[in-house]
Design a protein around this motif. Structure first.
Motif, short mmCIF file in Angstrom:
data_model
loop_
_atom_site.label_atom_id
_atom_site.label_comp_id
_atom_site.label_asym_id
_atom_site.label_seq_id
_atom_site.Cartn_x
_atom_site.Cartn_y
_atom_site.Cartn_z
N LEU A 1 -3.85 26.35 44.90
CA LEU A 1 -4.18 25.31 43.92
C LEU A 1 -4.64 25.97 42.63
O LEU A 1 -5.83 26.04 42.35
CB LEU A 1 -5.30 24.41 44.46
N PRO A 2 -3.71 26.45 41.80
CA PRO A 2 -4.12 27.19 40.60
C PRO A 2 -4.98 26.37 39.63
O PRO A 2 -5.80 26.93 38.92
CB PRO A 2 -2.80 27.60 39.93
N GLN A 3 -4.82 25.04 39.63
CA GLN A 3 -5.60 24.22 38.71
C GLN A 3 -7.07 24.10 39.13
O GLN A 3 -7.94 23.85 38.29
CB GLN A 3 -4.96 22.84 38.54
N PHE A 4 -7.37 24.28 40.42
CA PHE A 4 -8.75 24.24 40.93
C PHE A 4 -8.81 25.12 42.16
O PHE A 4 -8.78 24.65 43.30
CB PHE A 4 -9.14 22.80 41.24
N PRO A 5 -8.88 26.46 41.98
CA PRO A 5 -8.76 27.41 43.09
C PRO A 5 -9.75 27.13 44.22
O PRO A 5 -10.90 26.75 43.99
CB PRO A 5 -9.05 28.76 42.44
N ILE A 6 -9.28 27.32 45.42
CA ILE A 6 -10.10 27.09 46.61
C ILE A 6 -11.36 27.95 46.60
O ILE A 6 -12.44 27.45 46.93
CB ILE A 6 -9.27 27.27 47.89
N PRO A 7 -11.30 29.25 46.20
CA PRO A 7 -12.55 30.02 46.16
C PRO A 7 -13.56 29.46 45.15
O PRO A 7 -14.76 29.56 45.36
CB PRO A 7 -12.11 31.42 45.75
N LEU A 8 -13.06 28.84 44.07
CA LEU A 8 -13.96 28.20 43.11
C LEU A 8 -14.62 26.98 43.74
O LEU A 8 -15.82 26.74 43.56
CB LEU A 8 -13.21 27.80 41.84
N GLN A 9 -13.86 26.23 44.52
CA GLN A 9 -14.44 25.09 45.23
C GLN A 9 -15.54 25.56 46.17
O GLN A 9 -16.62 24.96 46.24
CB GLN A 9 -13.35 24.35 46.01
N ALA A 10 -15.28 26.65 46.89
CA ALA A 10 -16.27 27.20 47.81
C ALA A 10 -17.50 27.69 47.06
O ALA A 10 -18.64 27.45 47.48
CB ALA A 10 -15.67 28.32 48.64
N LEU A 11 -17.28 28.37 45.93
CA LEU A 11 -18.41 28.88 45.14
C LEU A 11 -19.28 27.73 44.64
O LEU A 11 -20.51 27.83 44.67
CB LEU A 11 -17.90 29.72 43.96
N ILE A 12 -18.66 26.65 44.20
CA ILE A 12 -19.43 25.48 43.76
C ILE A 12 -20.25 24.92 44.91
O ILE A 12 -21.43 24.61 44.75
CB ILE A 12 -18.49 24.42 43.15
N ALA A 13 -19.64 24.81 46.09
CA ALA A 13 -20.36 24.29 47.25
C ALA A 13 -21.53 25.19 47.63
O ALA A 13 -22.66 24.72 47.85
CB ALA A 13 -19.41 24.12 48.44
N PHE A 14 -21.29 26.50 47.70
CA PHE A 14 -22.37 27.43 48.03
C PHE A 14 -23.48 27.37 46.99
O PHE A 14 -24.67 27.43 47.33
CB PHE A 14 -21.84 28.87 48.15
N THR A 15 -23.12 27.25 45.72
CA THR A 15 -24.12 27.18 44.65
C THR A 15 -24.95 25.91 44.76
O THR A 15 -26.18 25.95 44.62
CB THR A 15 -23.43 27.26 43.28
#
Length: 136
Positions: free
Chosen positions: A105-119
């Motif tokens: 998902l280049p528009q909203f990368p999965i690792p970014l989703q995970a980083l937001i959740a962890f944060t």
């Protein structure tokens, strides 16, 4: 309602959504998780259970455990984002069949989703740590 249980409930919902979201990606959308994705799951999945039990028992003392898991998982998410953006810097980070530089998902990368959740969970736990404790 007091702030402590609300923070705990918020963190649990974030962990639950992140867990169910990752299962949706792998089981419904059939995205194969890379090695770093598995490590992030190792630090997120237990939090859905841990925070859920703590919420049920109204145990506000769970914050150090969840904070530790979130900081470690968030660090892996950050490394994963760097791997996606700059794969030449991490030539041996992930092995086939799924390279860690693969972007589903280049528009909203999965690792970014995970980083937001962890944060979000880490911030909730940091605020929970500042809550006054009732004497036992």
């Amino acid at each position: 309602m007091k702030r402590g249980p609300l923070l705990l409930a918020f963190a649990w919902v974030v962990a639950l959504v992140a867990t169910l979201g990752s299962l949706y990606y792998s089981e419904v959308r059939l995205f194969l998780p890379c090695e770093l994705c598995w490590y992030q799951r190792i630090f997120m999945y237990p939090q859905a259970v841990l925070l859920g039990l703590a919420l049920w028992r109204q145990d506000l003392g769970v914050w150090p455990y969840s904070l530790a898991l979130s900081l470690m998982g968030g660090s892996i998410s950050l490394l994963h984002l760097l791997e996606e953006r700059f794969p030449q810097l991490f030539p041996l980070a992930c092995k086939p069949p799924v390279p860690c530089s693969a972007e589903y998902l280049p528009q909203f990368p999965i690792p970014l989703q995970a980083l937001i959740a962890f944060t979000l969970i880490a911030l909730s736990m940091g605020l929970l740590a500042r809550e006054p404790r009732a004497p036992r």
